[in-house]
Design an enzyme around this catalytic site. Sequence first.
Site, short mmCIF file in Angstrom:
data_model
loop_
_atom_site.label_atom_id
_atom_site.label_comp_id
_atom_site.label_asym_id
_atom_site.label_seq_id
_atom_site.Cartn_x
_atom_site.Cartn_y
_atom_site.Cartn_z
N ARG A 171 7.10 2.40 2.98
CA ARG A 171 7.37 2.29 2.18
C ARG A 171 8.92 2.14 1.45
O ARG A 171 9.69 2.28 2.63
CB ARG A 171 7.63 3.94 1.68
CG ARG A 171 6.35 4.41 0.26
CD ARG A 171 6.40 5.93 0.32
NE ARG A 171 7.92 6.30 0.45
CZ ARG A 171 8.04 7.80 -0.47
NH1 ARG A 171 6.71 8.11 -0.47
NH2 ARG A 171 9.21 8.49 0.83
N THR A 196 11.78 1.41 -4.03
CA THR A 196 10.46 1.16 -5.42
C THR A 196 9.72 2.52 -5.01
O THR A 196 8.85 2.37 -5.44
CB THR A 196 9.90 0.12 -5.08
OG1 THR A 196 9.43 -0.42 -3.11
CG2 THR A 196 11.01 -1.03 -4.89
N ASP A 232 10.71 12.82 7.29
CA ASP A 232 10.02 11.84 7.96
C ASP A 232 9.20 11.65 9.02
O ASP A 232 9.45 11.58 10.10
CB ASP A 232 11.12 10.39 7.97
CG ASP A 232 10.40 8.83 8.10
OD1 ASP A 232 9.20 9.30 8.97
OD2 ASP A 232 10.65 7.90 7.55
N ASP A 248 9.91 9.08 12.14
CA ASP A 248 10.86 9.25 12.53
C ASP A 248 10.85 10.55 13.03
O ASP A 248 11.56 11.02 14.33
CB ASP A 248 11.56 9.17 11.22
CG ASP A 248 12.59 8.23 10.82
OD1 ASP A 248 11.80 7.08 11.22
OD2 ASP A 248 12.40 8.04 9.94
#
Length: 212
Positions: free
Chosen positions: A107, A111, A203, A206
């Site tokens: 991603r 944006t 995340d 991660d």
Amino acid sequence: MNTEFKNVTLVDHPVVARDLTILRNRNTPPPVFRSALGRIAIILAYHSLKRLPLRKVRVDTPIQETDGYELDTEIAVVSILRAGLGLVDAVMQFIPEARVGHLGMYRDEQTHLPIDYYSKIPRNIERHHVLLVDPMLATGGSAVDSITFLKSKGAKNIRFMCLISAPEGVRKIQEAHPDVSIITAAIDERLNEDAFIVPGLGDAGDRIFGTI
Ligand code: PRP
């Protein structure tokens, strides 16, 4: 099991509730995170693999011949990289013969739109029931693009298995692909201004791979 969302299975299980809390905890280190994710993934996979077509076969037990069943479809697990990798092994425990596809997607931080960088899916995908896996359904951009891609290659029976969903992502899949059922362990409150799920777990990629 049911939610106000149509075509969504919200998996409700004490082990899932306990492990989800471990995953949400910011202090959980990657090895503990991976094992908790693996346990939840088994329960999610169990629910995701319900209602597959079967064909009747005859089987010889040591005592006598009797009726049995074989899966009457091929199965493909398609992982949205990177974080989807954390869910694949659980599905393979149920369906060791499953083919595994990978869709590389990340991603864009500004944006929040998905950028695809890789794809490799099994041949004859139209013959398969496809289980698309990614722990996080946030805006829904990655999942919707992945489903659109799989359909463009001929896939017809697609289910989406994820750990935590935002209502925004669930709605986006349902609008774009109402035929795709969603199996999830949680539907959280909302997205924040950075399109992260609140409260979420941060995340997932991660945290699985220790790249924070
Ligand atoms: C995360 C997550 C999903 C996607 C969800 O991946 O694993 O793939 O974002 O967001 P969306 O619903 O708004 O599209 P990320 O882009 O962080 O890539 P990674 O798995 O490589 O960390």
